[in-house]
Structure formats: structure tokens, C-alpha cells
Design a protein around this motif. Sequence first.
Motif, mmCIF file in Angstrom:
data_model
loop_
_atom_site.group_PDB
_atom_site.id
_atom_site.type_symbol
_atom_site.label_atom_id
_atom_site.label_comp_id
_atom_site.label_asym_id
_atom_site.label_seq_id
_atom_site.Cartn_x
_atom_site.Cartn_y
_atom_site.Cartn_z
ATOM 1 N N UNK A 48 0.815 -1.205 0.000
ATOM 2 C CA UNK A 48 0.000 0.000 0.000
ATOM 3 C C UNK A 48 0.856 1.265 0.000
ATOM 4 N N UNK A 49 1.979 1.218 0.704
ATOM 5 C CA UNK A 49 2.786 2.424 0.895
ATOM 6 C C UNK A 49 4.192 2.255 0.337
ATOM 7 N N UNK A 50 4.741 3.367 -0.104
ATOM 8 C CA UNK A 50 6.098 3.395 -0.653
ATOM 9 C C UNK A 50 7.130 2.947 0.389
ATOM 10 N N UNK A 51 6.933 3.349 1.631
ATOM 11 C CA UNK A 51 7.876 2.992 2.683
ATOM 12 C C UNK A 51 7.924 1.480 2.887
ATOM 13 N N UNK A 52 6.820 0.787 2.645
ATOM 14 C CA UNK A 52 6.800 -0.668 2.774
ATOM 15 C C UNK A 52 7.590 -1.331 1.643
ATOM 16 N N UNK A 53 7.556 -0.729 0.465
ATOM 17 C CA UNK A 53 8.381 -1.224 -0.647
ATOM 18 C C UNK A 53 9.853 -1.075 -0.299
ATOM 19 N N UNK A 54 10.213 0.067 0.271
ATOM 20 C CA UNK A 54 11.601 0.330 0.653
ATOM 21 C C UNK A 54 12.052 -0.665 1.717
ATOM 22 N N UNK A 55 11.207 -0.941 2.697
ATOM 23 C CA UNK A 55 11.537 -1.937 3.723
ATOM 24 C C UNK A 55 11.729 -3.320 3.106
ATOM 25 N N UNK A 56 10.843 -3.701 2.211
ATOM 26 C CA UNK A 56 10.926 -4.999 1.537
ATOM 27 C C UNK A 56 12.266 -5.146 0.815
ATOM 28 N N UNK A 57 12.628 -4.152 0.034
ATOM 29 C CA UNK A 57 13.870 -4.211 -0.737
ATOM 30 C C UNK A 57 15.083 -4.208 0.190
ATOM 31 N N UNK A 58 15.109 -3.264 1.134
ATOM 32 C CA UNK A 58 16.276 -3.161 2.018
ATOM 33 C C UNK A 58 16.430 -4.409 2.889
ATOM 34 N N UNK A 59 15.331 -4.990 3.354
ATOM 35 C CA UNK A 59 15.411 -6.219 4.151
ATOM 36 C C UNK A 59 15.991 -7.373 3.329
ATOM 37 N N UNK A 60 15.598 -7.477 2.062
ATOM 38 C CA UNK A 60 16.144 -8.520 1.193
ATOM 39 C C UNK A 60 17.637 -8.316 0.952
ATOM 40 N N UNK A 61 18.039 -7.073 0.759
ATOM 41 C CA UNK A 61 19.461 -6.772 0.559
ATOM 42 C C UNK A 61 20.257 -7.137 1.813
ATOM 43 N N UNK A 62 19.759 -6.755 2.970
ATOM 44 C CA UNK A 62 20.450 -7.051 4.231
ATOM 45 C C UNK A 62 20.574 -8.561 4.430
ATOM 46 N N UNK A 63 19.545 -9.316 4.090
ATOM 47 C CA UNK A 63 19.617 -10.772 4.208
ATOM 48 C C UNK A 63 20.730 -11.342 3.330
ATOM 49 N N UNK A 64 20.903 -10.796 2.127
ATOM 50 C CA UNK A 64 21.992 -11.255 1.250
ATOM 51 C C UNK A 64 23.354 -10.933 1.851
ATOM 52 N N UNK A 65 23.486 -9.741 2.401
ATOM 53 C CA UNK A 65 24.748 -9.346 3.026
ATOM 54 C C UNK A 65 25.093 -10.315 4.154
ATOM 55 N N UNK A 66 24.111 -10.673 4.944
ATOM 56 C CA UNK A 66 24.323 -11.618 6.049
ATOM 57 C C UNK A 66 24.617 -13.026 5.527
ATOM 58 N N UNK A 67 23.811 -13.493 4.573
ATOM 59 C CA UNK A 67 23.949 -14.859 4.066
ATOM 60 C C UNK A 67 25.323 -15.117 3.456
ATOM 61 N N UNK A 68 25.828 -14.161 2.683
ATOM 62 C CA UNK A 68 27.100 -14.338 2.000
ATOM 63 C C UNK A 68 28.277 -13.692 2.749
ATOM 64 N N UNK A 69 28.006 -13.106 3.897
ATOM 65 C CA UNK A 69 29.053 -12.421 4.654
ATOM 66 C C UNK A 69 29.801 -11.432 3.735
ATOM 67 N N UNK A 70 29.022 -10.606 3.068
ATOM 68 C CA UNK A 70 29.540 -9.659 2.085
ATOM 69 C C UNK A 70 30.511 -8.681 2.751
ATOM 70 N N UNK A 71 31.636 -8.445 2.094
ATOM 71 C CA UNK A 71 32.659 -7.547 2.631
ATOM 72 C C UNK A 71 32.635 -6.171 1.975
ATOM 73 N N UNK A 72 32.056 -6.090 0.774
ATOM 74 C CA UNK A 72 32.033 -4.830 0.056
ATOM 75 C C UNK A 72 30.701 -4.695 -0.660
ATOM 76 N N UNK A 73 30.126 -3.495 -0.626
ATOM 77 C CA UNK A 73 28.864 -3.217 -1.297
ATOM 78 C C UNK A 73 29.090 -2.081 -2.287
ATOM 79 N N UNK A 74 28.632 -2.293 -3.504
ATOM 80 C CA UNK A 74 28.752 -1.276 -4.547
ATOM 81 C C UNK A 74 27.344 -0.914 -4.993
ATOM 82 N N UNK A 75 27.025 0.381 -4.935
ATOM 83 C CA UNK A 75 25.709 0.803 -5.387
ATOM 84 C C UNK A 75 25.793 2.101 -6.167
ATOM 85 N N UNK A 76 24.761 2.318 -6.936
ATOM 86 C CA UNK A 76 24.678 3.505 -7.781
ATOM 87 C C UNK A 76 24.247 4.690 -6.935
#
Length: 143
Positions: A48-76
Motif C-alpha cells: 500500500x505504501x512506498x515505505x513498505x516497498x523500501x523496507x521490503x527491498x532493504x530487508x532482502x538486501x540485508x539478508x543477502x549481506x548476512x547470508x554471504x558475509x559480504x565484505x564490500x557493497x557497490x551501489x549507484x
Amino acid sequence: MSYVLSIDQSIAKCAVIVWQNNEPIYWNVFKSGGTECKKKLKSVTYFDKEVDKIDFISDNVIELVKEYNVEKVILEGLALNAVGNATRSLAGLYYVLLHKLKQLDLVEPEDIIVISPTQVKSKARLLMENNGELETLNDKGKT
């Protein structure tokens, strides 16, 4: 082993790639849309809300960082001359991603690399080869 996460952030289709030794080992696109959309696709998560989309995306990204023990993040980075509601939402996503990475102490601040949109497009054009010929995209994503 060193893992790098590259993010092409977008509210509608946020693409991520996990790299190991310069080879992609995982990729995905987190798709979100508004509940007001008439035609619903199974591959899209609706909110329903834009902020919920942002939470959905950011939560998925954070899960990947944790799962792969990411050491470096590159973003636009953000396009400084862009305007409109989509730009504000994208800025919100950008901020939330940076904030969560820092708040959760998942990646050292110096290992979060921000690349300007023009640099990203330039590199993408160089890497997009089709049968040995350079393929370029116009502003509408068409060759």
C-alpha cells in the motif's frame, strides 16, 4: 573468500548480484508494486505504501549481506539533476540501505562504494556485448 554485492537500486525492480573473485554467483531482482495496480503478477510483491516497498527491498538486501558475509557493497549514487516522486523514493531507498548497513555494522563504511549513474551506464555499455559487437542502449532501454 571475499564476497561483493552490487546493487542497481530501484523501487520497482531492484537488481542485485553477489560476486566472488569477479564472478557472479547469485543474482536476483526484487520486484515491488502498489496495491492499486489492476494486473497483479506473481513475481511482484505488492504494498500500500512506498515505505513498505523500501523496507521490503532493504530487508532482502540485508539478508543477502548476512547470508554471504559480504565484505564490500557497490551501489549507484543518486542523479543530482533528477526530480519527481520516483526520485524521492529512490533517495529514500538509498538512505535506508546505507543506514541499515551502518546500523547493523555489517560492512565497514569504507567498503560501501558509491558509483555515479553516468559511470554505471558507461561501464554497462562497455560490458554489453552481443556476438562480439558493442551493444548500446538508448534512454528507453532499447538497442
